[in-house]
Design a protein around this motif. Sequence first.
Motif, PDB file in Angstrom:
ATOM      1  N   PRO A   2      -8.689  49.992   1.690  1.00  0.00           N
ATOM      2  CA  PRO A   2      -9.297  50.122   3.019  1.00  0.00           C
ATOM      3  C   PRO A   2      -8.231  50.216   4.113  1.00  0.00           C
ATOM      4  CG  PRO A   2      -9.521  47.876   2.197  1.00  0.00           C
ATOM      5  CD  PRO A   2      -8.919  48.684   1.093  1.00  0.00           C
ATOM      6  N   ASN A   3      -8.655  50.809   5.224  1.00  0.00           N
ATOM      7  CA  ASN A   3      -7.759  50.892   6.378  1.00  0.00           C
ATOM      8  C   ASN A   3      -7.496  49.493   6.929  1.00  0.00           C
ATOM      9  OD1 ASN A   3      -7.682  53.676   6.291  1.00  0.00           O
ATOM     10  ND2 ASN A   3      -9.406  53.907   7.682  1.00  0.00           N
ATOM     11  N   PRO A   4      -6.284  49.257   7.439  1.00  0.00           N
ATOM     12  CA  PRO A   4      -6.004  47.940   8.034  1.00  0.00           C
ATOM     13  C   PRO A   4      -6.810  47.754   9.316  1.00  0.00           C
ATOM     14  CG  PRO A   4      -4.143  49.432   8.355  1.00  0.00           C
ATOM     15  CD  PRO A   4      -5.124  50.149   7.492  1.00  0.00           C
ATOM     16  N   PRO A   5      -7.147  46.519   9.645  1.00  0.00           N
ATOM     17  CA  PRO A   5      -7.853  46.261  10.902  1.00  0.00           C
ATOM     18  C   PRO A   5      -7.037  46.795  12.087  1.00  0.00           C
ATOM     19  CG  PRO A   5      -7.773  44.278   9.554  1.00  0.00           C
ATOM     20  CD  PRO A   5      -6.885  45.282   8.900  1.00  0.00           C
ATOM     21  N   ARG A   6      -7.738  47.443  12.998  1.00  0.00           N
ATOM     22  CA  ARG A   6      -7.089  48.035  14.167  1.00  0.00           C
ATOM     23  C   ARG A   6      -7.216  47.095  15.357  1.00  0.00           C
ATOM     24  NH1 ARG A   6      -8.442  51.499  18.463  1.00  0.00           N
ATOM     25  NH2 ARG A   6     -10.596  51.559  17.786  1.00  0.00           N
ATOM     26  N   VAL A   7      -6.106  46.893  16.041  1.00  0.00           N
ATOM     27  CA  VAL A   7      -6.064  46.058  17.243  1.00  0.00           C
ATOM     28  C   VAL A   7      -5.721  46.952  18.427  1.00  0.00           C
ATOM     29  CG1 VAL A   7      -4.961  44.105  18.392  1.00  0.00           C
ATOM     30  CG2 VAL A   7      -5.316  44.054  15.913  1.00  0.00           C
ATOM     31  N   LEU A   8      -6.564  46.924  19.431  1.00  0.00           N
ATOM     32  CA  LEU A   8      -6.270  47.622  20.678  1.00  0.00           C
ATOM     33  C   LEU A   8      -5.306  46.758  21.484  1.00  0.00           C
ATOM     34  CD1 LEU A   8      -6.716  49.812  22.869  1.00  0.00           C
ATOM     35  CD2 LEU A   8      -8.694  48.453  23.635  1.00  0.00           C
ATOM     36  N   VAL A   9      -4.137  47.300  21.808  1.00  0.00           N
ATOM     37  CA  VAL A   9      -3.193  46.633  22.708  1.00  0.00           C
ATOM     38  C   VAL A   9      -3.228  47.430  23.999  1.00  0.00           C
ATOM     39  CG1 VAL A   9      -0.816  45.915  23.112  1.00  0.00           C
ATOM     40  CG2 VAL A   9      -1.766  45.811  20.794  1.00  0.00           C
ATOM     41  N   LEU A  10      -3.824  46.838  25.005  1.00  0.00           N
ATOM     42  CA  LEU A  10      -4.134  47.532  26.249  1.00  0.00           C
ATOM     43  C   LEU A  10      -3.269  47.002  27.387  1.00  0.00           C
ATOM     44  CD1 LEU A  10      -6.105  49.656  27.367  1.00  0.00           C
ATOM     45  CD2 LEU A  10      -7.699  47.778  27.831  1.00  0.00           C
ATOM     46  N   ASN A  11      -2.622  47.922  28.081  1.00  0.00           N
ATOM     47  CA  ASN A  11      -1.714  47.573  29.175  1.00  0.00           C
ATOM     48  C   ASN A  11      -2.167  48.203  30.474  1.00  0.00           C
ATOM     49  OD1 ASN A  11       0.771  46.311  27.713  1.00  0.00           O
ATOM     50  ND2 ASN A  11       0.114  48.045  26.467  1.00  0.00           N
ATOM     51  N   GLY A  12      -2.197  47.403  31.522  1.00  0.00           N
ATOM     52  CA  GLY A  12      -2.695  47.851  32.809  1.00  0.00           C
ATOM     53  C   GLY A  12      -1.647  48.462  33.714  1.00  0.00           C
TER      54      GLY A  12
END
Length: 151
Positions: A2-12
């Motif tokens: 399975p694909n690894p869990p995806r984490v959104l790293v969001l920068n403002g």
Amino acid sequence: MPNPPRVLVLNGPNLNLLGLREPELYGSTTLADVESLCRDVAARHGLDVDFRQSNHEGELIDAVQEARTGAAAVVVNAAGYTHTSVALRDALATVDAPVVEVHITNIHQREPYRHRSYVAEVADAMICGAGVHGYALALTHVAHLLEKNAA
């Protein structure tokens, strides 16, 4: 596999200027360096990273809304929007996944208007004052939370 869990790293806003803007506060590390750090740390924990930056509040909100169905967690440095954006806070409140807030500086030691974080109201954790290492700490904590939730 399975694909690894995806984490959104969001920068403002203004984080695209890391390494140039106020190096006495933010250091000389660039946003590209932060992205590389995040990818390395995430890989060690079996995670994938969707790394984004925007100076536009609506784009950040759109990314959070996408994360509702496409991300296992969100790491967010909302920058100036931390202290002003109820709309971003409300979008983050709809995410049914861990949310970890990151700040390079300690916002509680800065100007009084920076002491209030709307994001903190909906985040599972906040890391501030650890420099860009805070991103590594946030991703490590996300990995811990995802393991804990899977058990």
